[in-house]
Write an enzyme that holds these catalytic residues in place. Structure first.
Site, mmCIF file in Angstrom:
data_model
loop_
_atom_site.group_PDB
_atom_site.id
_atom_site.type_symbol
_atom_site.label_atom_id
_atom_site.label_comp_id
_atom_site.label_asym_id
_atom_site.label_seq_id
_atom_site.Cartn_x
_atom_site.Cartn_y
_atom_site.Cartn_z
ATOM 1 N N GLU A 289 9.301 -28.633 -45.852
ATOM 2 C CA GLU A 289 10.497 -28.351 -46.648
ATOM 3 C C GLU A 289 10.533 -26.870 -47.053
ATOM 4 O O GLU A 289 11.575 -26.217 -46.999
ATOM 5 C CB GLU A 289 10.494 -29.235 -47.904
ATOM 6 C CG GLU A 289 11.648 -28.909 -48.847
ATOM 7 C CD GLU A 289 11.739 -29.862 -50.042
ATOM 8 O OE1 GLU A 289 10.832 -30.697 -50.217
ATOM 9 O OE2 GLU A 289 12.723 -29.744 -50.786
ATOM 10 N N ILE B 211 19.773 -34.165 -57.602
ATOM 11 C CA ILE B 211 19.478 -34.629 -56.245
ATOM 12 C C ILE B 211 20.560 -34.162 -55.260
ATOM 13 O O ILE B 211 21.728 -34.555 -55.360
ATOM 14 C CB ILE B 211 19.297 -36.170 -56.204
ATOM 15 C CG1 ILE B 211 18.207 -36.576 -57.212
ATOM 16 C CG2 ILE B 211 18.959 -36.640 -54.788
ATOM 17 C CD1 ILE B 211 16.870 -35.817 -57.095
ATOM 18 N N TYR C 236 0.489 -37.603 -52.202
ATOM 19 C CA TYR C 236 -0.149 -36.822 -51.129
ATOM 20 C C TYR C 236 0.790 -36.700 -49.925
ATOM 21 O O TYR C 236 0.802 -35.682 -49.237
ATOM 22 C CB TYR C 236 -1.494 -37.468 -50.751
ATOM 23 C CG TYR C 236 -2.376 -37.558 -51.971
ATOM 24 C CD1 TYR C 236 -3.030 -36.424 -52.451
ATOM 25 C CD2 TYR C 236 -2.480 -38.749 -52.693
ATOM 26 C CE1 TYR C 236 -3.785 -36.485 -53.622
ATOM 27 C CE2 TYR C 236 -3.237 -38.807 -53.858
ATOM 28 C CZ TYR C 236 -3.892 -37.682 -54.319
ATOM 29 O OH TYR C 236 -4.617 -37.722 -55.464
ATOM 30 N N GLN D 227 23.862 9.094 -49.534
ATOM 31 C CA GLN D 227 22.440 8.894 -49.239
ATOM 32 C C GLN D 227 21.915 7.629 -49.924
ATOM 33 O O GLN D 227 21.111 6.891 -49.351
ATOM 34 C CB GLN D 227 21.616 10.108 -49.703
ATOM 35 C CG GLN D 227 20.183 10.025 -49.224
ATOM 36 C CD GLN D 227 19.285 11.061 -49.877
ATOM 37 O OE1 GLN D 227 19.189 11.143 -51.095
ATOM 38 N NE2 GLN D 227 18.652 11.862 -49.060
ATOM 39 N N ALA E 107 10.497 -34.127 -65.485
ATOM 40 C CA ALA E 107 9.451 -33.908 -64.483
ATOM 41 C C ALA E 107 10.013 -33.195 -63.264
ATOM 42 O O ALA E 107 10.680 -33.808 -62.427
ATOM 43 C CB ALA E 107 8.830 -35.243 -64.063
ATOM 44 N N ARG F 180 34.797 1.009 -46.595
ATOM 45 C CA ARG F 180 35.199 1.373 -47.958
ATOM 46 C C ARG F 180 34.970 2.872 -48.211
ATOM 47 O O ARG F 180 33.902 3.392 -47.923
ATOM 48 C CB ARG F 180 34.370 0.539 -48.954
ATOM 49 C CG ARG F 180 34.571 0.884 -50.393
ATOM 50 C CD ARG F 180 35.883 0.336 -50.927
ATOM 51 N NE ARG F 180 36.048 0.663 -52.327
ATOM 52 C CZ ARG F 180 37.146 0.397 -53.012
ATOM 53 N NH1 ARG F 180 38.175 -0.206 -52.426
ATOM 54 N NH2 ARG F 180 37.238 0.722 -54.279
HETATM 55 C C1 LIG Z 1 20.796 -27.265 -57.032
HETATM 56 C C2 LIG Z 1 19.497 -28.012 -57.098
HETATM 57 C C3 LIG Z 1 19.184 -28.921 -56.099
HETATM 58 C C4 LIG Z 1 18.002 -29.648 -56.165
HETATM 59 N N1 LIG Z 1 17.751 -30.608 -55.224
HETATM 60 C C5 LIG Z 1 16.702 -31.462 -55.405
HETATM 61 C C6 LIG Z 1 16.536 -32.600 -54.552
HETATM 62 O O1 LIG Z 1 17.294 -32.816 -53.603
HETATM 63 N N2 LIG Z 1 15.506 -33.447 -54.819
HETATM 64 C C7 LIG Z 1 14.646 -33.254 -55.858
HETATM 65 O O2 LIG Z 1 13.744 -34.059 -56.054
HETATM 66 N N3 LIG Z 1 14.775 -32.170 -56.676
HETATM 67 C C8 LIG Z 1 15.787 -31.294 -56.481
HETATM 68 N N4 LIG Z 1 15.953 -30.202 -57.316
HETATM 69 C C9 LIG Z 1 15.006 -30.015 -58.400
HETATM 70 C C10 LIG Z 1 14.083 -28.806 -58.247
HETATM 71 O O3 LIG Z 1 13.145 -29.047 -57.225
HETATM 72 C C11 LIG Z 1 13.440 -28.531 -59.622
HETATM 73 O O4 LIG Z 1 14.477 -28.049 -60.459
HETATM 74 C C12 LIG Z 1 12.302 -27.552 -59.532
HETATM 75 O O5 LIG Z 1 11.189 -28.121 -58.881
HETATM 76 C C13 LIG Z 1 11.845 -27.059 -60.916
HETATM 77 O O6 LIG Z 1 11.631 -28.118 -61.804
HETATM 78 P P1 LIG Z 1 12.337 -28.095 -63.248
HETATM 79 O O7 LIG Z 1 13.785 -27.850 -63.077
HETATM 80 O O8 LIG Z 1 11.931 -29.320 -63.968
HETATM 81 O O9 LIG Z 1 11.732 -26.826 -63.982
HETATM 82 P P2 LIG Z 1 10.425 -26.822 -64.888
HETATM 83 O O10 LIG Z 1 9.317 -27.486 -64.192
HETATM 84 O O11 LIG Z 1 10.802 -27.275 -66.265
HETATM 85 O O12 LIG Z 1 10.120 -25.253 -64.955
HETATM 86 C C14 LIG Z 1 10.728 -24.363 -65.892
HETATM 87 C C15 LIG Z 1 10.058 -23.000 -65.734
HETATM 88 O O13 LIG Z 1 8.652 -23.118 -66.027
HETATM 89 C C16 LIG Z 1 7.908 -22.611 -64.951
HETATM 90 N N5 LIG Z 1 6.662 -23.362 -64.783
HETATM 91 C C17 LIG Z 1 6.484 -24.706 -64.725
HETATM 92 N N6 LIG Z 1 5.200 -25.006 -64.516
HETATM 93 C C18 LIG Z 1 4.529 -23.822 -64.432
HETATM 94 C C19 LIG Z 1 3.175 -23.445 -64.191
HETATM 95 N N7 LIG Z 1 2.238 -24.360 -63.978
HETATM 96 N N8 LIG Z 1 2.869 -22.126 -64.176
HETATM 97 C C20 LIG Z 1 3.820 -21.189 -64.368
HETATM 98 N N9 LIG Z 1 5.115 -21.478 -64.578
HETATM 99 C C21 LIG Z 1 5.474 -22.770 -64.603
HETATM 100 C C22 LIG Z 1 8.800 -22.791 -63.730
HETATM 101 O O14 LIG Z 1 8.413 -21.935 -62.689
HETATM 102 C C23 LIG Z 1 10.168 -22.442 -64.312
HETATM 103 O O15 LIG Z 1 10.314 -21.058 -64.339
HETATM 104 C C24 LIG Z 1 17.098 -29.431 -57.234
HETATM 105 C C25 LIG Z 1 17.396 -28.470 -58.215
HETATM 106 C C26 LIG Z 1 18.574 -27.774 -58.169
HETATM 107 C C27 LIG Z 1 18.884 -26.792 -59.264
#
Ligand SMILES: Cc1cc2nc3c(=O)[nH]c(=O)nc-3n(C[C@H](O)[C@H](O)[C@H](O)COP(=O)(O)OP(=O)(O)OC[C@H]3O[C@@H](n4cnc5c(N)ncnc54)[C@H](O)[C@@H]3O)c2cc1C
Length: 382
Positions: free
Chosen positions: A244, A160, A235, A281, A133, A270
């Protein structure tokens, strides 16, 4: 446009100068070591707190400066970008997590936590994402069962930020399996039985950032550690995500500005075919294009910062800011790296680190695709 005159006032500039000196003394000499260690030491948080660089907006009764102006948060992202430090996530602590406490916390919770967040004794993290998720937060499996005087929290979180160093984690968990969007936010502290951390995750960038997995097994979270309403966390998160996302957008445009500066310096020095790279250019046109895109992006971000200060920034505008700034940053670091040639691929040049570090900006705090969903929903297209 000179933003030091049009956007900032003397207080912001003095704050920025003080932070610059602090970073030069306390951070720059250690960046290589921290990147190798995969974590920043806890002491740097306390040093930053002692100098007033954490939660400058917090009320004086909690030890803050009461500077309720997002431009202070913005200038922090600029100074961190100038030294290419992405692991010391002051913006996450100050501009993302702590505002949750301030907005939804009771007086007692604020009294309990805010002073140590300001001093850097308490480092914050927020845990929403799970292995299954991320974008679709509502499908999270972590759950918290109401047991009278406490909630019993079970589940796991992944990716996280500040995950190893954090003393206090805002954890999102389902509080009802039947009702959609029924999520609570729980204040989970280091030392609570059943709260464990996994290893630091190995990443392609953000090398000094302690990104980690977190595990919760029958963690008894006392009722006084619920943040806000136990069924309205979804919410609450949506409300705070605008904050954020603007913070990530500030980091994005600051990163792009810094990359452009390093590249301008490099192409002047460089030489190829008997003249500086800057004389071609292609180089001049490329940099002119990037500067124009960055300046336009900066203007929109600055406008959003003013809107946030006036309590007028909408979720859609914050999504636009994040989309624009992080996509611009991605393009800028890529094109700038190209102008460095082979040196751009070497870790000793800052552009290489900026290139890998920038990549995640389009993913975390909501992916670019999710930003487009949010923006398009507000356009009454269907
Ligand atoms: C270095 C790092 C730090 C992070 N820190 C935190 C943190 O501190 N706390 C926290 O809670 N989370 C954190 N995250 C998590 C981050 O917020 C999630 O990775 C991000 O929200 C995406 O979720 P997912 O990885 O599950 O990808 P997924 O939801 O599996 O998405 C995979 C792909 O599908 C696409 N996709 C998904 N749904 C849709 C849709 N409805 N329409 C079109 N495309 C879609 C996405 O855009 C993506 O390209 C971190 C992640 C990283 C890599």
């Amino acid at each position: 446009m000179d933003r030091s005159k049009t956007h900032y006032e003397d207080d912001h500039l003095m704050f920025g100068e003080a932070l610059k000196s602090f970073l030069a003394k306390e951070v720059v000499p250690h960046q290589e070591k921290w990147a190798e260690d995969g974590i920043v030491p806890r002491e740097i948080w306390q040093k930053a707190g002692e100098q007033g660089f954490l939660l400058p907006w917090a009320d004086e009764k909690y030890g803050g400066a009461g500077a309720k102006d997002f431009r202070f948060e913005q200038i922090i992202t600029e100074e961190l970008a100038n030294i290419n430090e992405t692991g010391l996530m002051i913006p996450l602590h100050s501009a993302t997590c702590a505002p949750y406490l301030n907005t939804f916390g009771t007086d007692e919770q604020k009294q309990r936590y805010m002073p140590k967040c300001v001093s850097g004794e308490t480092i914050l993290a927020i845990a929403m994402t799970e292995p299954d998720a991320g974008s679709d937060l509502n499908s999270m499996r972590s759950h918290a069962k109401d047991c009278g005087d406490h909630f019993l929290l079970n589940g796991s979180k992944v990716f996280i930020s500040n995950g190893i160093n954090a003393d206090l984690v805002i954890v999102a968990a389902k509080t009802s399996s039947e009702k959609r969007h029924t999520i609570g936010l729980f204040l989970v502290e280091t030392g609570m039985d059943g709260f464990e951390r996994g290893k630091k995750l190995k990443k392609i960038g953000l090398h000094s950032q302690d990104t980690a997995e977190l595990f919760f097994t029958d963690v008894k979270v006392p009722k006084e550690n619920i943040l806000g309403h136990p069924e309205k966390g979804f919410y609450q998160m949506m409300e705070m995500l605008a904050h954020e996302r603007l913070s990530v957008a500030c980091t994005g445009v600051s990163g792009a500005q810094a990359a452009l500066k390093w590249t301008v310096d490099y192409v002047r020095e460089r030489k190829a075919f008997g003249k500086p790279i800057a004389a071609f250019q292609n180089t001049r046109f490329k940099l002119a294009e990037l500067k124009t895109q960055i300046d336009a992006t900066q203007a929109y971000i600055d406008q959003c910062v003013h809107a946030l200060n006036a309590n007028q920034l909408t979720a859609e505008e914050a999504a636009q800011a994040k989309l624009l700034a992080t996509e611009t940053q991605g393009k800028v670091v890529d094109e700038c790296l190209q102008l460095f040639g082979g040196n751009g691929y070497m870790m000793e040049y800052p552009i290489s680190r900026a290139y890998v570090d920038a990549r995640v900006q389009r993913i975390y705090a909501g992916t670019s695709e999710i930003m487009k969903e949010i923006i398009s929903r507000s356009m009454n297209l269907t």
